[in-house]
Write a protein that holds these residues in place. Sequence first.
Motif, PDB file in Angstrom:
ATOM      1  N   ARG A   5      -9.068 -33.792  22.726  1.00 22.67           N
ATOM      2  CA  ARG A   5      -7.656 -33.683  23.104  1.00 22.67           C
ATOM      3  C   ARG A   5      -7.003 -32.579  22.274  1.00 22.67           C
ATOM      4  N   PRO A   6      -5.968 -31.956  22.797  1.00 24.24           N
ATOM      5  CA  PRO A   6      -5.235 -30.974  21.983  1.00 24.24           C
ATOM      6  C   PRO A   6      -4.653 -31.643  20.737  1.00 24.24           C
ATOM      7  N   MET A   7      -4.722 -30.950  19.618  1.00 21.27           N
ATOM      8  CA  MET A   7      -4.263 -31.493  18.343  1.00 21.27           C
ATOM      9  C   MET A   7      -3.234 -30.560  17.706  1.00 21.27           C
ATOM     10  N   PRO A   8      -2.365 -31.105  16.863  1.00 21.72           N
ATOM     11  CA  PRO A   8      -1.433 -30.249  16.119  1.00 21.72           C
ATOM     12  C   PRO A   8      -2.165 -29.627  14.924  1.00 21.72           C
ATOM     13  N   PHE A   9      -1.694 -28.484  14.488  1.00 25.52           N
ATOM     14  CA  PHE A   9      -2.267 -27.832  13.315  1.00 25.52           C
ATOM     15  C   PHE A   9      -1.163 -27.340  12.391  1.00 25.52           C
ATOM     16  N   PHE A  10      -1.444 -27.384  11.118  1.00 27.74           N
ATOM     17  CA  PHE A  10      -0.609 -26.826  10.063  1.00 27.74           C
ATOM     18  C   PHE A  10      -1.442 -25.726   9.443  1.00 27.74           C
ATOM     19  N   CYS A  11      -0.916 -24.518   9.376  1.00 22.96           N
ATOM     20  CA  CYS A  11      -1.654 -23.370   8.844  1.00 22.96           C
ATOM     21  C   CYS A  11      -0.833 -22.743   7.721  1.00 22.96           C
ATOM     22  N   ALA A  12      -1.475 -22.487   6.599  1.00 21.86           N
ATOM     23  CA  ALA A  12      -0.758 -21.907   5.464  1.00 21.86           C
ATOM     24  C   ALA A  12      -1.716 -21.134   4.564  1.00 21.86           C
ATOM     25  N   SER A  13      -1.141 -20.213   3.823  1.00 29.22           N
ATOM     26  CA  SER A  13      -1.904 -19.469   2.834  1.00 29.22           C
ATOM     27  C   SER A  13      -1.336 -19.786   1.462  1.00 29.22           C
ATOM     28  N   GLY A  14      -2.014 -20.679   0.763  1.00 30.76           N
ATOM     29  CA  GLY A  14      -1.567 -21.057  -0.571  1.00 30.76           C
ATOM     30  C   GLY A  14      -1.558 -19.888  -1.530  1.00 30.76           C
ATOM     31  N   SER A  15      -2.506 -18.977  -1.392  1.00 33.75           N
ATOM     32  CA  SER A  15      -2.552 -17.832  -2.291  1.00 33.75           C
ATOM     33  C   SER A  15      -1.341 -16.923  -2.092  1.00 33.75           C
ATOM     34  N   SER A  16      -0.809 -16.861  -0.886  1.00 31.34           N
ATOM     35  CA  SER A  16       0.373 -16.035  -0.631  1.00 31.34           C
ATOM     36  C   SER A  16       1.630 -16.659  -1.218  1.00 31.34           C
ATOM     37  N   LYS A  17       1.598 -17.962  -1.458  1.00 31.49           N
ATOM     38  CA  LYS A  17       2.758 -18.654  -2.034  1.00 31.49           C
ATOM     39  C   LYS A  17       2.772 -18.558  -3.563  1.00 31.49           C
ATOM     40  N   ASP A  18       1.663 -18.179  -4.160  1.00 36.55           N
ATOM     41  CA  ASP A  18       1.519 -18.136  -5.612  1.00 36.55           C
ATOM     42  C   ASP A  18       1.682 -16.698  -6.093  1.00 36.55           C
ATOM     43  N   SER A  19       2.757 -16.424  -6.768  1.00 39.34           N
ATOM     44  CA  SER A  19       3.048 -15.049  -7.201  1.00 39.34           C
ATOM     45  C   SER A  19       2.038 -14.513  -8.222  1.00 39.34           C
ATOM     46  N   THR A  20       1.252 -15.385  -8.845  1.00 40.80           N
ATOM     47  CA  THR A  20       0.266 -14.924  -9.838  1.00 40.80           C
ATOM     48  C   THR A  20      -1.151 -14.865  -9.281  1.00 40.80           C
ATOM     49  N   TYR A  21      -1.343 -15.278  -8.048  1.00 43.62           N
ATOM     50  CA  TYR A  21      -2.688 -15.389  -7.484  1.00 43.62           C
ATOM     51  C   TYR A  21      -3.412 -14.039  -7.455  1.00 43.62           C
ATOM     52  N   GLU A  22      -2.755 -13.029  -6.946  1.00 45.09           N
ATOM     53  CA  GLU A  22      -3.389 -11.702  -6.817  1.00 45.09           C
ATOM     54  C   GLU A  22      -3.845 -11.171  -8.174  1.00 45.09           C
ATOM     55  N   SER A  23      -3.081 -11.402  -9.227  1.00 52.03           N
ATOM     56  CA  SER A  23      -3.484 -10.907 -10.553  1.00 52.03           C
ATOM     57  C   SER A  23      -4.664 -11.710 -11.111  1.00 52.03           C
ATOM     58  N   ARG A  24      -4.786 -12.956 -10.724  1.00 52.99           N
ATOM     59  CA  ARG A  24      -5.882 -13.793 -11.207  1.00 52.99           C
ATOM     60  C   ARG A  24      -7.139 -13.661 -10.358  1.00 52.99           C
ATOM     61  N   PHE A  25      -6.951 -13.420  -9.047  1.00 52.26           N
ATOM     62  CA  PHE A  25      -8.077 -13.319  -8.120  1.00 52.26           C
ATOM     63  C   PHE A  25      -7.889 -12.104  -7.217  1.00 52.26           C
ATOM     64  N   PRO A  26      -8.013 -10.913  -7.768  1.00 58.21           N
ATOM     65  CA  PRO A  26      -7.764  -9.712  -6.969  1.00 58.21           C
ATOM     66  C   PRO A  26      -8.671  -9.626  -5.743  1.00 58.21           C
ATOM     67  N   GLY A  27      -8.068  -9.281  -4.619  1.00 55.17           N
ATOM     68  CA  GLY A  27      -8.834  -9.094  -3.394  1.00 55.17           C
ATOM     69  C   GLY A  27      -9.239 -10.373  -2.696  1.00 55.17           C
ATOM     70  N   LYS A  28      -8.775 -11.512  -3.186  1.00 63.39           N
ATOM     71  CA  LYS A  28      -9.125 -12.803  -2.574  1.00 63.39           C
ATOM     72  C   LYS A  28      -7.887 -13.405  -1.917  1.00 63.39           C
ATOM     73  N   LYS A  29      -8.119 -14.258  -0.929  1.00 63.14           N
ATOM     74  CA  LYS A  29      -7.027 -14.921  -0.220  1.00 63.14           C
ATOM     75  C   LYS A  29      -7.540 -16.278   0.240  1.00 63.14           C
ATOM     76  N   THR A  30      -6.666 -17.280   0.218  1.00 58.24           N
ATOM     77  CA  THR A  30      -7.028 -18.607   0.700  1.00 58.24           C
ATOM     78  C   THR A  30      -6.110 -19.012   1.846  1.00 58.24           C
ATOM     79  N   ILE A  31      -6.683 -19.743   2.788  1.00 58.72           N
ATOM     80  CA  ILE A  31      -5.935 -20.271   3.924  1.00 58.72           C
ATOM     81  C   ILE A  31      -6.407 -21.702   4.147  1.00 58.72           C
ATOM     82  N   VAL A  32      -5.483 -22.577   4.484  1.00 59.48           N
ATOM     83  CA  VAL A  32      -5.832 -23.941   4.842  1.00 59.48           C
ATOM     84  C   VAL A  32      -5.288 -24.228   6.236  1.00 59.48           C
ATOM     85  N   ILE A  33      -6.123 -24.865   7.030  1.00 60.32           N
ATOM     86  CA  ILE A  33      -5.735 -25.345   8.349  1.00 60.32           C
ATOM     87  C   ILE A  33      -5.918 -26.857   8.274  1.00 60.32           C
ATOM     88  N   LEU A  34      -4.895 -27.615   8.639  1.00 60.40           N
ATOM     89  CA  LEU A  34      -5.079 -29.051   8.634  1.00 60.40           C
ATOM     90  C   LEU A  34      -4.594 -29.655   9.937  1.00 60.40           C
TER      91      LEU A  34
END
Length: 167
Positions: free
Chosen positions: A60-89
């Motif tokens: 059946r069709p399902m709802p989804f929540f999509c977000a990028s936690g790394s984009s919400k963290d202002s320090t992420y890029e400096s700690r993990f350069p070139g990396k990105k995280t996404i969660v789909i739930l």
Amino acid sequence: FIFLFVGLDVSGQPEEERDDRNHNTWIYPDFPDSKLDGFTNMEQRVYGKDDEDACEPWSRPMPFFCASGSSKDSTYESRFPGKKTIVILSQCPFGWVKQWQNIPKAQREKDEQYHKFKQRTEDYMMEHGFRSVFPHLEKYVVHKSVGTPLSTNTWLGTDEGECYGQG
């Protein structure tokens, strides 16, 4: 809930392809011919009356929540350069995973049917969640991992995969 965690390596990504959105995106199924509102109709069609009455996973069709936690963290890029995280739930009736609830995690991960369920989940969530919001980023995916309600039980000590209060 059921989760798809996606890791990306965007270190070689051209500037014009960058996607730094830091807001959440919700995708809701549409049931225009229903006498009920779409969300109530979706829940009734997916969950049924109880665990045993739940629909076939991803039928059946399902709802989804999509977000990028790394984009919400202002320090992420400096700690993990070139990396990105996404969660789909999405929602997940416990009946979808109940048959594996009493099997230890290590054994569960070796179970062929559980592996097939997780692969089907990954495929469905990539197609209807990730590609709906981030289709241009798929070529940068380097890791995907499905977290079922049983994973939530393991990590949060819950009974039926609940994340926000009792199920």
